[in-house]
Scaffold this active site. Structure first.
Site, short mmCIF file in Angstrom:
data_model
loop_
_atom_site.label_atom_id
_atom_site.label_comp_id
_atom_site.label_asym_id
_atom_site.label_seq_id
_atom_site.Cartn_x
_atom_site.Cartn_y
_atom_site.Cartn_z
N TRP A 312 0.83 -1.22 0.00
CA TRP A 312 0.00 0.00 0.00
C TRP A 312 0.86 1.26 0.00
O TRP A 312 0.39 2.35 -0.28
CB TRP A 312 -0.97 0.00 1.18
CG TRP A 312 -0.36 0.24 2.55
CD1 TRP A 312 0.78 -0.31 3.05
CD2 TRP A 312 -0.86 1.09 3.59
NE1 TRP A 312 1.02 0.12 4.34
CE2 TRP A 312 0.02 0.99 4.70
CE3 TRP A 312 -1.96 1.91 3.72
CZ2 TRP A 312 -0.18 1.68 5.89
CZ3 TRP A 312 -2.16 2.61 4.92
CH2 TRP A 312 -1.27 2.49 5.99
N ASP A 313 2.13 1.10 0.28
CA ASP A 313 3.08 2.22 0.27
C ASP A 313 2.94 3.04 -1.01
O ASP A 313 3.00 4.26 -0.99
CB ASP A 313 4.53 1.70 0.33
CG ASP A 313 4.83 0.84 1.54
OD1 ASP A 313 3.94 0.08 1.95
OD2 ASP A 313 5.96 0.90 2.05
N GLU A 452 0.44 -3.26 12.60
CA GLU A 452 0.52 -4.71 12.43
C GLU A 452 0.81 -5.47 13.72
O GLU A 452 0.92 -6.69 13.71
CB GLU A 452 1.59 -5.03 11.37
CG GLU A 452 1.19 -4.53 9.99
CD GLU A 452 2.31 -4.60 8.96
OE1 GLU A 452 3.48 -4.44 9.36
OE2 GLU A 452 2.00 -4.78 7.78
N LYS A 551 2.32 -0.08 16.27
CA LYS A 551 3.50 0.03 15.42
C LYS A 551 3.55 1.38 14.70
O LYS A 551 4.57 2.04 14.62
CB LYS A 551 3.46 -1.08 14.38
CG LYS A 551 4.62 -1.09 13.39
CD LYS A 551 4.49 -2.27 12.46
CE LYS A 551 5.68 -2.41 11.55
NZ LYS A 551 5.60 -3.60 10.71
N GLN A 552 2.41 1.76 14.13
CA GLN A 552 2.41 2.98 13.31
C GLN A 552 1.02 3.62 13.31
O GLN A 552 0.05 3.00 13.77
CB GLN A 552 2.82 2.64 11.89
CG GLN A 552 1.94 1.64 11.19
CD GLN A 552 2.40 1.36 9.76
OE1 GLN A 552 2.88 2.24 9.08
NE2 GLN A 552 2.28 0.13 9.32
O1 IFM Z 1 3.57 -1.42 4.05
C1 IFM Z 1 4.44 -1.40 5.14
C2 IFM Z 1 3.67 -1.77 6.37
O2 IFM Z 1 2.64 -0.82 6.60
C3 IFM Z 1 4.58 -1.80 7.57
N1 IFM Z 1 5.66 -2.73 7.35
C4 IFM Z 1 6.45 -2.43 6.15
C5 IFM Z 1 5.58 -2.36 4.92
C6 IFM Z 1 6.41 -1.99 3.69
O3 IFM Z 1 6.92 -0.70 3.82
#
Ligand code: IFM
Length: 703
Positions: A312-313, A452, A551-552
């Site tokens: 999705w990046d 995640e 995580k984010q």
């Molecule tokens: O897409 C990301 C994910 O959101 C977090 N881990 C790394 C992936 C690739 O950058």
């Protein structure tokens, strides 16, 4: 004065990291920023983007090609060691996408410069110069190194070294039966003797030359790459390059890249912002190539990490940059998702769902490269079951969001007729079939949100709102266009989903629960959690899953992608609540926090996050391991996020009712920003001076 150069004066420092930091490339090929004499132990890499191979049951990943620039120098039969240089410089010129290296020794100076052509997609060139500081007898061995670094290789079943007149050929046949041919011509200035030499897995020429004090020896290398079923029947291409000569090819490349660089740049009266933005822009530009038939992978062209797969990046973090600076390349990225619909349909079917469930880590046909055991134990190396592939269903909605964004910025509805509408319908069908209806309400249970660390949760707020948005836009487009394509759909079912999907509402403090049950998890600080890690590289998901540490950006991503859904008060409450709980274990996180901070007026923090995002590949302090799985490489999504912070954050770009508007909030001390952008097929220049906005249409560059 802006100087767009990245330098290192000490190559003893982290070489693996510098390979990423000083990367050059052209979207199809990425050449890591390593030294001419480096070998596989230094992660020398010439990556072919979108060309994959699998060895046995190992991870399928993109290919590293042979190294055409391997070179060593001998003085009185003694190899010159780069570590012995009195002075050293590695310099990446961001404006021209060229890498220069200078090593000054007592007796001689080595200078080399290289490029991956932005004009001829399969061409590379290098000039290697030795200048004598006293009378010297020099031996130089240079040519192709076929003994290359591979993360999950060996990828070559056959490696052949051939010579055809002046052309050196290294031919490799991969496990998946692709033939890779690398043609090299080396053109020396005058030399005393030249001979072919073969060292194991190397195809080298030895040049002997006597240089008087002050004299230079110049070796130009021209490289052509072919990837296909078999070896090409002639050497025409590389011979043409030789005929053109290094200077002409080099200048043509520099000129072309520089134009693209200037077109995409944002300039301000703050040199630090300019430099960091320029590095982010550079990282994104070296990924563009109209011949790229796949899309951009999460680690770009820097290496084999993350299986060279598309996440999705690309859609959420990078696409906005291309929409504004090169909409036709943005279209390529969307088209990749249209081409790979079959992979998404197959994946949904495999899991028992209808519609399109896109790959979490997508390779060339849309097949999911994401393993069910995507990380491993940091001590034992034992694989750990993760649910990224099976449960991260927001990926399909991210693609729908990107299609809508593409339409918003281009008005190019042809994309819907070329398969885009079908993709939207299939994504919506997927969400409907994934959802469970309880008491008239749809729930998306057993999912993973962007955070995640919490797997298999119910009703992740980000995912649910995104799914609703997806189905809503799908139904609107279907109502307008489905009859033209003969697409059948169940309007009532789609509407029922839109009306009745469970959407977590803010609690009385204004906070949206990330998923059902999140508020009941253990309260712990990031610092406390760190003490529970048994190993510095341990996968955080293991220890964080029972706690509130994420995580984010997750809810924060929801607030950024859907700015009109919630009030400022709700946004503030969520920023304040989730901020201390976010580990920023992914480089994607900082730009989302930065964007929200800017919107809320915390410009200092927004600027800090802009710098963090733009410096992801400049700052060696980054996560390289998830257990024993290597995750290093460049971070183009972070570069895209940095660009977003400036354009959508500080410049305040918004699209409303088909109009682009700017509501600037410039960071403290900055009074000026300007850039060029495309909108609805026209090109504009925007300048902001003391918050006063001026937009001019540019004649040149209209689509
Ligand atoms: O897409 C990301 C994910 O959101 C977090 N881990 C790394 C992936 C690739 O950058």
């Amino acid at each position: 004065m802006n100087e767009y150069k990245v330098r290192s004066f000490n190559y003893q420092e982290d070489r693996i990291f510098n390979g990423n930091k000083f990367l050059i490339g052209n979207g199809l090929y990425g050449l890591r920023g390593t030294l001419d004499e480096f070998t596989k132990k230094d992660n020398v890499g010439l990556l072919a983007s979108g060309v994959y191979d699998q060895h046995g049951k190992k991870i399928r990943e993109p290919l590293n090609l042979f190294n055409p620039f391997y070179t060593t120098v001998y003085l009185n039969n003694k190899k010159i060691k780069y570590e012995d240089a009195k002075e050293f410089l590695l310099e990446l010129d961001l404006e021209t996408a060229t890498l220069k290296r200078v090593s000054v020794f007592d007796d001689l100076i080595i200078t080399s410069k290289r490029f991956v052509s932005s004009v001829h997609s399969h061409t590379l060139g290098r000039r290697y110069v030795i200048k004598a500081l006293k009378d010297l007898n020099i031996t130089l061995k240079s040519g192709i190194d076929l003994d290359i670094y591979e993360l999950n290789g060996p990828h070559y079943l056959i490696k052949k070294r051939l010579k055809d007149g002046s052309v050196y050929k290294a031919v490799g046949v991969t496990n998946e039966e692709k033939t890779i041919t690398l043609d090299l011509i080396q053109k020396p200035s005058s030399v005393d003797t030249i001979r072919d030499i073969k060292e194991p897995l190397k195809l080298l020429k030895e040049f002997n030359v006597f240089l008087s004090k002050g004299e230079e020896f110049v070796l130009d290398s021209f490289v052509s790459i072919f990837i296909g079923e078999k070896m090409p029947s002639d050497n025409q291409e590389v011979k043409e390059l030789e005929k053109r000569g290094f200077d002409s090819l080099y200048q043509e490349h520099c000129y072309t890249f520089k134009k693209r660089f200037q077109n995409a740049l944002i300039e301000t009266d703050n040199l630090e912002i300019n430099f960091n933005l320029a590095y982010a822009v550079y990282q994104l530009l070296i990924l563009e190539n109209k011949e790229l038939t796949t899309s951009i992978s999460a680690r770009g062209i820097s290496g084999q990490t993350y299986k060279g797969a598309v996440f999705w990046d690309t859609e959420i973090f990078m696409l906005p940059f291309y929409l504004l600076t090169n909409p036709s390349f943005a279209k390529n990225l969307i088209e990749y998702r249209l081409k790979t619909l079959k992979g998404a349909l197959d994946k949904a079917k495999k899991y028992g769902y209808k519609g399109a469930f896109y790959a979490w880590e997508s390779q060339e046909f849309g097949q999911d490269a994401c393993s069910l055991y995507n990380v491993s134990d940091a001590v034992s190396g034992k694989p750990i079951r993760t649910y990224f592939a099976d449960k991260q269903i927001h990926i399909s909605g991210d693609i729908a969001y990107a299609i809508a964004n593409y339409l918003k910025f281009t008005n190019d509805y042809s994309i819907l007729f070329k398969g885009g509408l079908k993709v939207l319908l299939e994504i919506s069908n997927f969400y409907l079939s994934y959802a469970q209806k309880e008491n008239g309400v749809y729930h998306l249970n057993d999912v993973l949100g962007p955070d995640e660390y919490h797997e298999r949760v119910n009703d992740n707020a980000f995912t649910n709102y995104l799914a609703k948005y997806t189905v809503e836009i799908t139904l609107n487009y279907l109502k307008s266009f489905a009859h033209l394509l003969g697409l059948q759909y169940d309007s009532l079912a789609l509407q029922d989903f839109i009306d009745n999907i469970y959407l977590p509402k803010p609690n009385k403090e204004g906070v949206i629960e990330q998923f059902q049950g999140y508020f009941a998890l253990e309260d712990v600080s990031i610092e406390q959690l760190k003490t529970r890690l048994k190993h510095p590289n341990e996968y955080w998901g293991r220890v964080a899953s029972s706690t509130k540490i994420i995580k984010q950006a997750d809810v924060v991503t929801l607030l950024v992608l859907f700015p009109d859904l919630f009030s400022e008060g709700i946004k503030r409450a969520n920023f304040a609540y989730y901020f201390p709980l976010t580990e920023h274990g992914s480089s994607l996180s900082s730009s989302m926090y930065g964007l929200l901070a800017i919107e809320l007026g915390d410009l200092d923090y927004g600027l800090q996050m802009f710098f963090k995002s733009s410096q992801a590949d400049l700052d060696p302090k980054q996560k390289l391991w998830a257990g024993k799985v290597y995750i290093g490489g460049s971070h183009p999504a972070s570069a895209g996020g940095a660009y977003k912070c400036l354009v959508f954050g500080f410049m305040g770009l918004k699209v409303s009712n088909g109009q682009v508007i700017f509501e600037p909030k410039l960071p403290f001390g900055t009074t000026f920003m300007q850039f060029n952008f495309y909108f609805l097929g026209k090109k504009y220049n925007l300048s902001i001076i003391n918050n006063k906005v001026d937009v001019q249409e540019l004649k040149e560059g209209a689509l």
